[in-house]
Write a protein that holds these residues in place. Structure first.
Motif, PDB file in Angstrom:
ATOM      1  N   ALA A  52       0.835  -1.208   0.000  1.00 37.38           N
ATOM      2  CA  ALA A  52       0.000   0.000   0.000  1.00 37.38           C
ATOM      3  C   ALA A  52       0.870   1.259   0.000  1.00 37.38           C
ATOM      4  O   ALA A  52       0.558   2.230  -0.696  1.00 37.38           O
ATOM      5  N   VAL A  53       1.958   1.245   0.762  1.00 35.73           N
ATOM      6  CA  VAL A  53       2.892   2.381   0.781  1.00 35.73           C
ATOM      7  C   VAL A  53       3.528   2.555  -0.596  1.00 35.73           C
ATOM      8  O   VAL A  53       3.616   3.676  -1.120  1.00 35.73           O
ATOM      9  N   LEU A  54       3.987   1.464  -1.185  1.00 37.65           N
ATOM     10  CA  LEU A  54       4.626   1.538  -2.504  1.00 37.65           C
ATOM     11  C   LEU A  54       3.671   2.078  -3.564  1.00 37.65           C
ATOM     12  O   LEU A  54       4.085   2.803  -4.463  1.00 37.65           O
ATOM     13  N   ALA A  55       2.403   1.738  -3.450  1.00 39.60           N
ATOM     14  CA  ALA A  55       1.410   2.208  -4.416  1.00 39.60           C
ATOM     15  C   ALA A  55       1.233   3.721  -4.354  1.00 39.60           C
ATOM     16  O   ALA A  55       0.761   4.326  -5.317  1.00 39.60           O
ATOM     17  N   ARG A  56       1.633   4.351  -3.235  1.00 44.92           N
ATOM     18  CA  ARG A  56       1.503   5.809  -3.087  1.00 44.92           C
ATOM     19  C   ARG A  56       2.763   6.566  -3.507  1.00 44.92           C
ATOM     20  O   ARG A  56       2.797   7.791  -3.423  1.00 44.92           O
ATOM     21  N   SER A 107       2.212   7.738 -11.051  1.00 39.18           N
ATOM     22  CA  SER A 107       2.280   8.374 -12.366  1.00 39.18           C
ATOM     23  C   SER A 107       2.629   7.399 -13.482  1.00 39.18           C
ATOM     24  O   SER A 107       2.701   7.794 -14.647  1.00 39.18           O
ATOM     25  N   GLY A 108       2.899   6.155 -13.137  1.00 40.16           N
ATOM     26  CA  GLY A 108       3.195   5.155 -14.152  1.00 40.16           C
ATOM     27  C   GLY A 108       4.575   5.260 -14.769  1.00 40.16           C
ATOM     28  O   GLY A 108       4.790   4.766 -15.869  1.00 40.16           O
ATOM     29  N   VAL A 109       5.523   5.907 -14.048  1.00 39.33           N
ATOM     30  CA  VAL A 109       6.875   6.022 -14.598  1.00 39.33           C
ATOM     31  C   VAL A 109       7.815   4.950 -14.047  1.00 39.33           C
ATOM     32  O   VAL A 109       8.933   4.797 -14.528  1.00 39.33           O
ATOM     33  N   ALA A 110       7.357   4.209 -13.025  1.00 40.31           N
ATOM     34  CA  ALA A 110       8.173   3.140 -12.446  1.00 40.31           C
ATOM     35  C   ALA A 110       7.269   2.022 -11.962  1.00 40.31           C
ATOM     36  O   ALA A 110       6.114   2.247 -11.591  1.00 40.31           O
ATOM     37  N   SER A 111       7.814   0.823 -11.975  1.00 37.77           N
ATOM     38  CA  SER A 111       7.127  -0.334 -11.398  1.00 37.77           C
ATOM     39  C   SER A 111       7.972  -0.857 -10.246  1.00 37.77           C
ATOM     40  O   SER A 111       9.167  -0.560 -10.148  1.00 37.77           O
ATOM     41  N   THR A 112       7.359  -1.639  -9.360  1.00 41.53           N
ATOM     42  CA  THR A 112       8.077  -2.167  -8.204  1.00 41.53           C
ATOM     43  C   THR A 112       8.057  -3.695  -8.200  1.00 41.53           C
ATOM     44  O   THR A 112       7.155  -4.323  -8.745  1.00 41.53           O
ATOM     45  N   HIS A 113       9.074  -4.237  -7.562  1.00 36.51           N
ATOM     46  CA  HIS A 113       9.168  -5.676  -7.323  1.00 36.51           C
ATOM     47  C   HIS A 113       9.683  -5.834  -5.893  1.00 36.51           C
ATOM     48  O   HIS A 113      10.632  -5.145  -5.502  1.00 36.51           O
ATOM     49  N   VAL A 114       9.065  -6.715  -5.113  1.00 35.47           N
ATOM     50  CA  VAL A 114       9.412  -6.871  -3.703  1.00 35.47           C
ATOM     51  C   VAL A 114       9.912  -8.284  -3.446  1.00 35.47           C
ATOM     52  O   VAL A 114       9.290  -9.262  -3.880  1.00 35.47           O
TER      53      VAL A 114
END
Length: 96
Positions: free
Chosen positions: A61-65, A71-78
């Motif tokens: 949830a934190v990463l989504a903020r 803005s769709g300029v980066a994606s995350t992987h955990v």
């Protein structure tokens, strides 16, 4: 502990335009104690965040903020892991 990788998926100019908001977001989560370390990848194609272990859904949830993600300029992987061996100066990491 979690290792979060951010992968830039848009041109750096678009990321740079959002950098102030991203840095404010990082500072907020350092102050809360969630983030332990962060920085750019070399070459500059993304970033890395070390976060405390705990609730994965709350971290997501934190990463989504993150302004970069919103803005769709980066994606995350955990990746979650449990440190079992550390250098003497980083023994504290085993307790996180």
């Amino acid at each position: 502990m979690f290792i979060v990788t951010l992968t830039y998926i848009r041109p750096l100019e678009e990321l740079d335009a959002l950098m102030d908001g991203h840095m404010a977001w990082l500072r907020k989560h350092y102050q809360s104690g969630l983030f332990l370390a962060s920085g750019r990848q070399v070459p500059r194609k993304g970033g890395v965040i070390f976060a405390r272990s705990g609730d994965r859904a709350a971290l997501d949830a934190v990463l989504a903020r993150d302004p970069f993600v919103q803005s769709g300029v980066a994606s995350t992987h955990v990746i979650e892991f449990v440190p079992s061996m550390t250098a003497p100066a980083t023994e504290i990491l085993k307790a996180l």
